[in-house]
Design a protein around this motif. Structure first.
Motif, PDB file in Angstrom:
ATOM      1  N   SER A   1      15.741  35.380 -14.990  1.00 54.24           N
ATOM      2  CA  SER A   1      15.908  35.016 -13.582  1.00 54.24           C
ATOM      3  C   SER A   1      14.599  34.521 -12.990  1.00 54.24           C
ATOM      4  O   SER A   1      14.606  33.683 -12.091  1.00 54.24           O
ATOM      5  CB  SER A   1      16.444  36.203 -12.791  1.00 54.24           C
ATOM      6  OG  SER A   1      15.469  37.201 -12.727  1.00 54.24           O
ATOM      7  N   SER A   2      13.440  34.978 -13.511  1.00 52.77           N
ATOM      8  CA  SER A   2      12.181  34.478 -12.961  1.00 52.77           C
ATOM      9  C   SER A   2      11.830  33.105 -13.527  1.00 52.77           C
ATOM     10  O   SER A   2      10.957  32.437 -13.004  1.00 52.77           O
ATOM     11  CB  SER A   2      11.046  35.463 -13.241  1.00 52.77           C
ATOM     12  OG  SER A   2      10.910  35.651 -14.623  1.00 52.77           O
ATOM     13  N   HIS A   3      12.514  32.687 -14.614  1.00 47.69           N
ATOM     14  CA  HIS A   3      12.270  31.348 -15.151  1.00 47.69           C
ATOM     15  C   HIS A   3      13.386  30.369 -14.811  1.00 47.69           C
ATOM     16  O   HIS A   3      13.463  29.286 -15.399  1.00 47.69           O
ATOM     17  CB  HIS A   3      12.080  31.402 -16.665  1.00 47.69           C
ATOM     18  CG  HIS A   3      10.730  31.913 -17.050  1.00 47.69           C
ATOM     19  ND1 HIS A   3      10.366  33.239 -16.905  1.00 47.69           N
ATOM     20  CD2 HIS A   3       9.636  31.282 -17.531  1.00 47.69           C
ATOM     21  CE1 HIS A   3       9.122  33.393 -17.298  1.00 47.69           C
ATOM     22  NE2 HIS A   3       8.650  32.238 -17.673  1.00 47.69           N
ATOM     23  N   ASN A   4      14.260  30.752 -13.870  1.00 53.48           N
ATOM     24  CA  ASN A   4      15.308  29.861 -13.375  1.00 53.48           C
ATOM     25  C   ASN A   4      16.180  29.271 -14.479  1.00 53.48           C
ATOM     26  O   ASN A   4      16.469  28.081 -14.479  1.00 53.48           O
ATOM     27  CB  ASN A   4      14.708  28.716 -12.547  1.00 53.48           C
ATOM     28  CG  ASN A   4      14.174  29.217 -11.238  1.00 53.48           C
ATOM     29  OD1 ASN A   4      14.741  30.146 -10.663  1.00 53.48           O
ATOM     30  ND2 ASN A   4      13.091  28.648 -10.777  1.00 53.48           N
ATOM     31  N   VAL A   5      16.550  30.111 -15.446  1.00 56.02           N
ATOM     32  CA  VAL A   5      17.499  29.658 -16.460  1.00 56.02           C
ATOM     33  C   VAL A   5      18.872  29.560 -15.794  1.00 56.02           C
ATOM     34  O   VAL A   5      19.184  30.356 -14.910  1.00 56.02           O
ATOM     35  CB  VAL A   5      17.533  30.655 -17.640  1.00 56.02           C
ATOM     36  CG1 VAL A   5      18.534  30.236 -18.677  1.00 56.02           C
ATOM     37  CG2 VAL A   5      16.164  30.775 -18.248  1.00 56.02           C
ATOM     38  N   ALA A   6      19.656  28.540 -16.198  1.00 58.30           N
ATOM     39  CA  ALA A   6      20.959  28.319 -15.578  1.00 58.30           C
ATOM     40  C   ALA A   6      21.809  29.582 -15.661  1.00 58.30           C
ATOM     41  O   ALA A   6      21.740  30.328 -16.642  1.00 58.30           O
ATOM     42  CB  ALA A   6      21.674  27.164 -16.264  1.00 58.30           C
ATOM     43  N   TYR A   7      22.603  29.812 -14.617  1.00 59.70           N
ATOM     44  CA  TYR A   7      23.307  31.071 -14.414  1.00 59.70           C
ATOM     45  C   TYR A   7      24.201  31.451 -15.594  1.00 59.70           C
ATOM     46  O   TYR A   7      24.096  32.544 -16.148  1.00 59.70           O
ATOM     47  CB  TYR A   7      24.132  30.916 -13.142  1.00 59.70           C
ATOM     48  CG  TYR A   7      24.755  32.168 -12.630  1.00 59.70           C
ATOM     49  CD1 TYR A   7      23.972  33.254 -12.273  1.00 59.70           C
ATOM     50  CD2 TYR A   7      26.129  32.262 -12.480  1.00 59.70           C
ATOM     51  CE1 TYR A   7      24.544  34.401 -11.791  1.00 59.70           C
ATOM     52  CE2 TYR A   7      26.705  33.403 -11.991  1.00 59.70           C
ATOM     53  CZ  TYR A   7      25.918  34.469 -11.652  1.00 59.70           C
ATOM     54  OH  TYR A   7      26.488  35.600 -11.182  1.00 59.70           O
ATOM     55  N   PHE A   8      25.075  30.512 -16.006  1.00 61.06           N
ATOM     56  CA  PHE A   8      26.025  30.845 -17.062  1.00 61.06           C
ATOM     57  C   PHE A   8      25.318  31.035 -18.403  1.00 61.06           C
ATOM     58  O   PHE A   8      25.681  31.902 -19.183  1.00 61.06           O
ATOM     59  CB  PHE A   8      27.096  29.772 -17.175  1.00 61.06           C
ATOM     60  CG  PHE A   8      27.917  29.657 -15.933  1.00 61.06           C
ATOM     61  CD1 PHE A   8      28.718  30.709 -15.539  1.00 61.06           C
ATOM     62  CD2 PHE A   8      27.851  28.533 -15.139  1.00 61.06           C
ATOM     63  CE1 PHE A   8      29.450  30.642 -14.385  1.00 61.06           C
ATOM     64  CE2 PHE A   8      28.583  28.459 -13.978  1.00 61.06           C
ATOM     65  CZ  PHE A   8      29.380  29.518 -13.596  1.00 61.06           C
ATOM     66  N   VAL A   9      24.279  30.204 -18.631  1.00 63.47           N
ATOM     67  CA  VAL A   9      23.532  30.330 -19.884  1.00 63.47           C
ATOM     68  C   VAL A   9      22.875  31.696 -19.967  1.00 63.47           C
ATOM     69  O   VAL A   9      22.876  32.348 -21.013  1.00 63.47           O
ATOM     70  CB  VAL A   9      22.481  29.206 -19.992  1.00 63.47           C
ATOM     71  CG1 VAL A   9      21.697  29.335 -21.283  1.00 63.47           C
ATOM     72  CG2 VAL A   9      23.137  27.858 -19.902  1.00 63.47           C
ATOM     73  N   SER A  10      22.323  32.168 -18.830  1.00 57.30           N
ATOM     74  CA  SER A  10      21.632  33.453 -18.860  1.00 57.30           C
ATOM     75  C   SER A  10      22.621  34.579 -19.140  1.00 57.30           C
ATOM     76  O   SER A  10      22.297  35.529 -19.864  1.00 57.30           O
ATOM     77  CB  SER A  10      20.869  33.683 -17.564  1.00 57.30           C
ATOM     78  OG  SER A  10      21.734  34.053 -16.542  1.00 57.30           O
TER      79      SER A  10
END
Lengths: 146, 251
Positions: B158-167
């Motif tokens: 979440s601190s590296h702004n990975v896309a929501y569904f991918v995370s």
């Protein structure tokens, strides 16, 4: 009986720690745990005590939990969502989602279908229980004077 | 000028409520209440979607409107609580407009949840949920170990702004990899209980409850879009867990 007490205690702790991750104000933490424990306690009483099914348990559990959220919201002067979001978590059909996935993986389509339908049923019934209590007028919950 | 400030305050308050996990009805209610302090002829109107806020009011020199695009949403109960208190006290007349604007800026700048607290929270949640689903003590302990790594991983994503569904997909995959490693070394008794316990912080419970509340309130656009979001998240998590389990069972 001891099983119900144990389950309620575990749900209480789980809800407290889960609401920590939502940056809940420290003063409200025990109350978040309390709503979760109330919901799961009613579910356990219905399922283990009266040998009811999970759907009835989820409905009564979510209804009781929402009622306690609205009481707390009146007493503590905080939005009811604050107690509802952590409190609803034990009732969320996480294990049924997993079972559905596991059935698909095993190639057992009948099992995954029944578990999938059960997931949808429980999710719908939880929302119904929450909604019925939320649509009651505010005056039902403010008889305890501050 | 005063009216534009009031409208800005209302939209800012609505934005904080919406991005902190409040339901649509609460956002619209907050905005309308704040605007209607301007007087009887203020004619407040607010339309809120999960991705944007539209609010308008009747000013001295005609109608003024404000539009706000919402890009990210999370759950932050502290902000929700503070904005609720602020709007109630402002509507009751305990705050002046200037004080309220200063307060909303302060609420916006409140720090997010700190990493150690987040990780401890996720760890203990996994542990207790695993016990709640009738796992043994060893299952609970291994769920705690998996939860520790899951918490660190989720915070990193979440601190590296990975896309929501991918995370969500990657988190599900991490859970099943770690659980199968622990199972291989006989630390846990039943890996299903460990995986279910660790999935609980990920499942879209908040989204689904809020979505169904929106639908039953009559906000169909936001309700249906959030139901779609919840279904996609559930599929992403199940896919992440399932693919890893499938690969490991083939080896």
């Amino acid at each position: 009986m001891s099983k119900i007490i144990y389950q309620t205690f575990v749900a209480f702790m789980a809800c407290i720690f889960f609401s920590l991750t939502f940056n809940t104000p420290k003063k409200e933490l025990p109350f978040c745990g309390f709503t979760g424990a109330v919901g799961w306690c009613v579910y356990c009483i219905v399922v283990y005590g009266f040998k009811g099914d999970a759907i009835m348990g989820s409905f009564l559990g979510s209804a009781t939990l929402t009622a306690s959220c609205r009481f707390l919201s009146h007493i503590r002067q905080a939005p009811s969502t604050l107690y509802l979001i952590p409190g609803i978590l034990p009732l969320v059909p996480g294990s049924y989602i997993y079972n559905t996935m596991y059935g698909i993986l095993d190639g057992d389509m009948v099992y995954s279908y029944t578990q999938g339908v059960l997931t949808a049923k429980i999710a719908g019934v939880i929302a119904l229980g929450v909604m019925i209590i939320l649509s009651l007028p505010y005056s039902c919950f403010n008889f305890i004077k501050k | 000028m005063e009216e534009e400030k009031l409208l800005k305050l209302a939209v800012d308050a609505g934005e904080v409520v919406l991005t902190s996990g409040g339901e649509i009805h609460r956002v619209e209610d907050t905005i309308s209440r704040i605007i209607s302090t301007a007087g009887e002829n203020s004619n407040p109107e607010a339309i809120v979607f999960p991705t944007g806020i539209f609010a308008s009011m009747n000013g001295k020199n005609g109608h003024i409107t404000k539009v706000k695009r919402i890009t990210s949403r999370s759950t932050d109960l502290k902000r929700l609580h503070y904005v609720n208190t602020l709007s109630r006290r402002f509507v009751a007349g305990e705050f002046t407009l200037g004080e309220a604007i200063k307060d909303i800026e302060r609420i916006k700048k409140l720090p997010d949840v700190k990493q150690p607290i987040f990780v401890i929270g996720i760890t203990m949640t996994c542990l207790f949920f695993s016990l709640m689903f009738e796992g043994s003590l060893y299952d609970g302990i291994s769920a705690g170990i998996v939860g520790l790594f899951l918490g660190l991983f989720m915070f990193y994503l979440s601190s590296h702004n990975v896309a929501y569904f991918v995370s969500k997909f990657l988190s599900g995959a991490l859970i099943s990899i770690l659980t199968m490693i622990l199972y291989k070394y006989n630390i846990c008794d039943d890996y299903n209980k460990v995986i279910i316990g660790c999935l609980m912080p990920l499942v879209p419970g908040v989204t689904i409850t809020n979505a169904l509340r929106d639908v039953l309130n009559g906000d169909f656009v936001s309700g249906v879009s959030r139901i779609a979001e919840a279904c996609l998240v559930a599929v992403a998590i199940a896919g992440g867990v399932g693919i890893v389990l499938k690969i490991l069972s083939q080896i």
